[in-house]
Design a protein around this motif. Structure first.
Motif, PDB file in Angstrom:
ATOM      1  N   GLY A   1      27.268  45.000  40.620  1.00  0.00           N
ATOM      2  CA  GLY A   1      27.724  46.383  40.695  1.00  0.00           C
ATOM      3  C   GLY A   1      29.206  46.568  40.499  1.00  0.00           C
ATOM      4  O   GLY A   1      29.723  47.671  40.648  1.00  0.00           O
ATOM      5  N   GLY A   2      29.915  45.496  40.139  1.00  0.00           N
ATOM      6  CA  GLY A   2      31.353  45.615  39.924  1.00  0.00           C
ATOM      7  C   GLY A   2      31.671  46.264  38.589  1.00  0.00           C
ATOM      8  O   GLY A   2      30.795  46.522  37.762  1.00  0.00           O
ATOM      9  N   ASN A   3      32.938  46.497  38.365  1.00  0.00           N
ATOM     10  CA  ASN A   3      33.397  47.165  37.138  1.00  0.00           C
ATOM     11  C   ASN A   3      33.794  46.117  36.107  1.00  0.00           C
ATOM     12  O   ASN A   3      34.949  45.986  35.741  1.00  0.00           O
ATOM     13  CB  ASN A   3      34.576  48.096  37.463  1.00  0.00           C
ATOM     14  CG  ASN A   3      34.945  48.963  36.281  1.00  0.00           C
ATOM     15  OD1 ASN A   3      34.132  49.224  35.413  1.00  0.00           O
ATOM     16  ND2 ASN A   3      36.194  49.400  36.244  1.00  0.00           N
TER      17      ASN A   3
ATOM     18  N   GLY B   1      39.012  50.556  27.689  1.00  0.00           N
ATOM     19  CA  GLY B   1      40.018  50.043  28.615  1.00  0.00           C
ATOM     20  C   GLY B   1      39.872  50.430  30.065  1.00  0.00           C
ATOM     21  O   GLY B   1      40.637  49.946  30.908  1.00  0.00           O
ATOM     22  N   HIS B   2      38.906  51.282  30.403  1.00  0.00           N
ATOM     23  CA  HIS B   2      38.865  51.769  31.786  1.00  0.00           C
ATOM     24  C   HIS B   2      38.555  50.661  32.785  1.00  0.00           C
ATOM     25  O   HIS B   2      38.903  50.763  33.965  1.00  0.00           O
ATOM     26  CB  HIS B   2      37.849  52.898  31.925  1.00  0.00           C
ATOM     27  CG  HIS B   2      36.418  52.475  31.730  1.00  0.00           C
ATOM     28  ND1 HIS B   2      35.638  52.001  32.750  1.00  0.00           N
ATOM     29  CD2 HIS B   2      35.658  52.465  30.614  1.00  0.00           C
ATOM     30  CE1 HIS B   2      34.437  51.718  32.279  1.00  0.00           C
ATOM     31  NE2 HIS B   2      34.416  51.980  30.993  1.00  0.00           N
ATOM     32  N   HIS B   3      37.896  49.572  32.336  1.00  0.00           N
ATOM     33  CA  HIS B   3      37.566  48.470  33.241  1.00  0.00           C
ATOM     34  C   HIS B   3      38.813  47.842  33.864  1.00  0.00           C
ATOM     35  O   HIS B   3      38.743  47.247  34.943  1.00  0.00           O
ATOM     36  CB  HIS B   3      36.803  47.380  32.487  1.00  0.00           C
ATOM     37  CG  HIS B   3      35.542  47.861  31.833  1.00  0.00           C
ATOM     38  ND1 HIS B   3      34.351  47.947  32.499  1.00  0.00           N
ATOM     39  CD2 HIS B   3      35.301  48.283  30.565  1.00  0.00           C
ATOM     40  CE1 HIS B   3      33.421  48.402  31.670  1.00  0.00           C
ATOM     41  NE2 HIS B   3      33.965  48.606  30.497  1.00  0.00           N
ATOM     42  N   PHE B   4      39.934  47.927  33.194  1.00  0.00           N
ATOM     43  CA  PHE B   4      41.144  47.252  33.654  1.00  0.00           C
ATOM     44  C   PHE B   4      41.865  48.016  34.772  1.00  0.00           C
ATOM     45  O   PHE B   4      42.741  47.455  35.421  1.00  0.00           O
ATOM     46  CB  PHE B   4      42.116  47.047  32.483  1.00  0.00           C
ATOM     47  CG  PHE B   4      41.574  46.153  31.393  1.00  0.00           C
ATOM     48  CD1 PHE B   4      41.665  44.778  31.506  1.00  0.00           C
ATOM     49  CD2 PHE B   4      40.964  46.687  30.271  1.00  0.00           C
ATOM     50  CE1 PHE B   4      41.176  43.954  30.508  1.00  0.00           C
ATOM     51  CE2 PHE B   4      40.471  45.880  29.273  1.00  0.00           C
ATOM     52  CZ  PHE B   4      40.572  44.507  29.385  1.00  0.00           C
ATOM     53  N   PHE B   5      41.507  49.266  34.986  1.00  0.00           N
ATOM     54  CA  PHE B   5      42.233  50.096  35.948  1.00  0.00           C
ATOM     55  C   PHE B   5      41.565  50.070  37.318  1.00  0.00           C
ATOM     56  O   PHE B   5      40.353  49.907  37.438  1.00  0.00           O
ATOM     57  CB  PHE B   5      42.336  51.534  35.440  1.00  0.00           C
ATOM     58  CG  PHE B   5      43.254  51.699  34.273  1.00  0.00           C
ATOM     59  CD1 PHE B   5      44.603  51.952  34.455  1.00  0.00           C
ATOM     60  CD2 PHE B   5      42.767  51.592  32.969  1.00  0.00           C
ATOM     61  CE1 PHE B   5      45.454  52.103  33.376  1.00  0.00           C
ATOM     62  CE2 PHE B   5      43.607  51.740  31.880  1.00  0.00           C
ATOM     63  CZ  PHE B   5      44.962  51.995  32.079  1.00  0.00           C
ATOM     64  N   HIS B   6      42.384  50.264  38.332  1.00  0.00           N
ATOM     65  CA  HIS B   6      41.911  50.241  39.716  1.00  0.00           C
ATOM     66  C   HIS B   6      41.548  51.650  40.176  1.00  0.00           C
ATOM     67  O   HIS B   6      42.155  52.630  39.754  1.00  0.00           O
ATOM     68  CB  HIS B   6      43.008  49.677  40.628  1.00  0.00           C
ATOM     69  CG  HIS B   6      42.567  49.444  42.045  1.00  0.00           C
ATOM     70  ND1 HIS B   6      41.922  48.288  42.437  1.00  0.00           N
ATOM     71  CD2 HIS B   6      42.668  50.223  43.148  1.00  0.00           C
ATOM     72  CE1 HIS B   6      41.657  48.374  43.725  1.00  0.00           C
ATOM     73  NE2 HIS B   6      42.099  49.529  44.178  1.00  0.00           N
ATOM     74  N   GLY B   7      40.558  51.733  41.054  1.00  0.00           N
ATOM     75  CA  GLY B   7      40.231  53.004  41.686  1.00  0.00           C
ATOM     76  C   GLY B   7      39.191  53.811  40.945  1.00  0.00           C
ATOM     77  O   GLY B   7      38.769  53.471  39.836  1.00  0.00           O
ATOM     78  N   PRO B   8      38.780  54.921  41.539  1.00  0.00           N
ATOM     79  CA  PRO B   8      37.715  55.743  40.962  1.00  0.00           C
ATOM     80  C   PRO B   8      38.155  56.595  39.778  1.00  0.00           C
ATOM     81  O   PRO B   8      37.354  56.934  38.918  1.00  0.00           O
ATOM     82  CB  PRO B   8      37.288  56.633  42.145  1.00  0.00           C
ATOM     83  CG  PRO B   8      38.519  56.733  43.000  1.00  0.00           C
ATOM     84  CD  PRO B   8      39.218  55.418  42.870  1.00  0.00           C
TER      85      PRO B   8
END
Length: 485
Positions: A113-115, A446-453
């Motif tokens: 379930g991780g990103n 690229g959204h996988h690289f960012f932290h948070g919702p």
């Protein structure tokens, strides 16, 4: 009873030589119980005609299976399944009923379930694969790697191939890293301060397990390598994202309560920013002020083809607070899964014990093969060839990007193998990536690289290590058209 020749067929997706595929086909038939003891195989002539291969290929496959006691020969009668062939399971598996275990309660910790980014396994079948971190078969030195692997299989290296090192590593590989690889980064280390790992990700996991607890704080770059974020979240420590700018991690933004700082100063992942020397000293000073440790992931320093790479952060460290992570997976091939940790002897002692409790050590044959490939000069020759190819591809891609008005958000100062791109606000690069796949174009959202919702959806990465220079302009044109439409 004779085995029908119609039972045999070659799949176009199979790997290996035709002889090996035929051997595997027959061995699997015996092991699965489809071919039984005493049953006759088709003649070599008939099977060769059926499969569309030469008769000698079938004969050699039969001969190898005969030597391994899968088959037996009865004079002029042909080949039969041997009475000494491996016996398949004789029991009948019970009918599978409905599971009564409630796995939602039985599982104590979850790792799904991780990103994480999902990269297609068939990337090589795409005409425009702007993917990062894969090996270009046209550049890799297959012949010399094969020779080194054969040398490692020799009688002289029998112990390196078969021995259980327990918590130790191949001394040849460790010696080369200590005497050749690390000094190029300005690092001097003894063998007791080096540990071989299964790639950089394994090294990061080991470091996190040893240095972090549920009460400690890890400072990470934002954006950062998504697998590192998953590792830290699984360790249950407190994770604090620190924004990066054009020079990488900002020391002044690191919180006072940070215990361990994770950074990629050579080529920031994924923005490719290179940390200047002044900031490297400032980062060391900041870590000293708050008494934090630093884990430096020095990936891709070998790909500095525009200028010489800056000295590693570890080489500037006088306190012993920097733990260095290196890897051959990016520079050789990712499937190698070979990296290394460098740190104080006290840290490496614990890392060695942890590794031994999980997987003992990376396979001895892989370590010895890599040691030969490195020490015989093949690695340096390969890196020179890759640098030249990447330099050419980067220039072609920069020209194509400029021609189509695409926006570059980050590119390595000294080289690298990718561009960090920014699409117009409101764009969703996940959707664009799906559309481009239908045109045989692969990009990495690229959204996988960012932290948070609240992850931005308008960034993407274009790698150029796996695509020929001649295809880059057309591929970039298709990407630009997808964003325009």
């Amino acid at each position: 009873m004779a085995i029908s020749v119609e039972t045999f067929f070659l799949s176009p997706d199979n790997q290996g030589t035709l002889q090996a595929q035929i051997q595997q086909m027959i061995a699997e038939g015996i092991l699965s119980g489809r071919f039984r003891k005493g049953e006759k195989l088709p003649s070599s002539r008939r099977l060769a005609s059926h499969l569309g291969v030469s008769r000698i290929t079938v004969t050699l496959a039969y001969t190898e299976l005969l030597a391994n006691d899968y088959l037996t020969s009865r004079g002029r009668s042909g080949y039969f399944v041997s009475n000494n062939a491996p016996v398949p399971p004789s029991f009948t598996p019970p009918q599978k009923g409905e599971e009564t275990v409630d796995w939602t309660r039985a599982i104590g910790r979850r790792f799904t379930g991780g990103n994480m980014m999902n990269k297609p396994h068939d990337w090589a079948s795409y005409r425009y694969p702007f993917v990062y971190g894969q090996t270009d078969p046209s550049l890799f030195d297959h012949s010399n790697w094969r020779l080194c692997a054969l040398q490692a299989l020799g009688q002289k290296d029998f112990s390196a191939l078969t021995a259980d090192y327990y918590d130790q590593d191949d001394p040849r590989l460790v010696e080369f890293i200590a005497r050749n690889t690390l000094p190029r980064r300005g690092i001097i280390a003894r063998p007791e301060e080096i540990l071989i790992t299964l790639g950089a990700q394994n090294a990061l996991w080991i470091a996190a397990q040893i240095l972090l607890t549920q009460r400690r704080v890890a400072a990470i770059e934002d954006p950062c390598y998504y697998a590192l974020r998953e590792i830290l979240e699984q360790s249950r420590c407190h994770v604090t994202p620190v924004p990066v700018d054009r020079d990488g991690l900002r020391p002044d933004a690191i919180p006072d309560e940070s215990d361990v700082i994770f950074t990629t100063p050579s080529h920031q992942c994924p923005t490719t920013a290179t940390m200047p020397m002044a900031r490297r000293h400032a980062l060391l000073e900041r870590a000293r002020d708050i008494d934090a440790l630093i884990v430096e992931d020095d990936y891709e320093f070998e790909m500095s083809f525009l200028d010489a790479p800056s000295p590693a952060l570890k080489s500037l460290d006088t306190d012993g607070r920097v733990i260095y992570v290196g890897s051959f997976s990016k520079s050789l091939f990712p499937g190698l899964r070979l990296g290394y940790l460098v740190g104080s002897e006290s840290f490496i002692r614990e890392a060695r014990a942890l590794r031994a409790s999980v997987l003992r050590h990376p396979p001895g044959h892989i370590q010895r093969t890599a040691a030969y490939f490195l020490s015989l000069g093949h690695y340096d020759a390969l890196i020179r060839r890759i640098r030249e190819a990447l330099k050419q591809r980067r220039a072609v891609m920069q020209t194509a990007i400029d021609a189509h008005g695409l926006r570059v958000s980050g590119k390595g100062v000294f080289g690298g193998s990718s561009f960090w791109m920014q699409a117009p606000d409101g764009s969703n690069t996940d959707d664009i990536a799906t559309q481009l796949r239908a045109q045989s174009v692969l990009i990495e959202p690229g959204h996988h690289f960012f932290h948070g919702p609240d992850q931005p959806t308008n960034f993407y990465r274009l790698g150029y290590s796996s695509i020929p220079a001649t295809r880059i302009p057309d591929g970039v044109a298709r990407i630009a058209e997808a964003f325009r439409s």
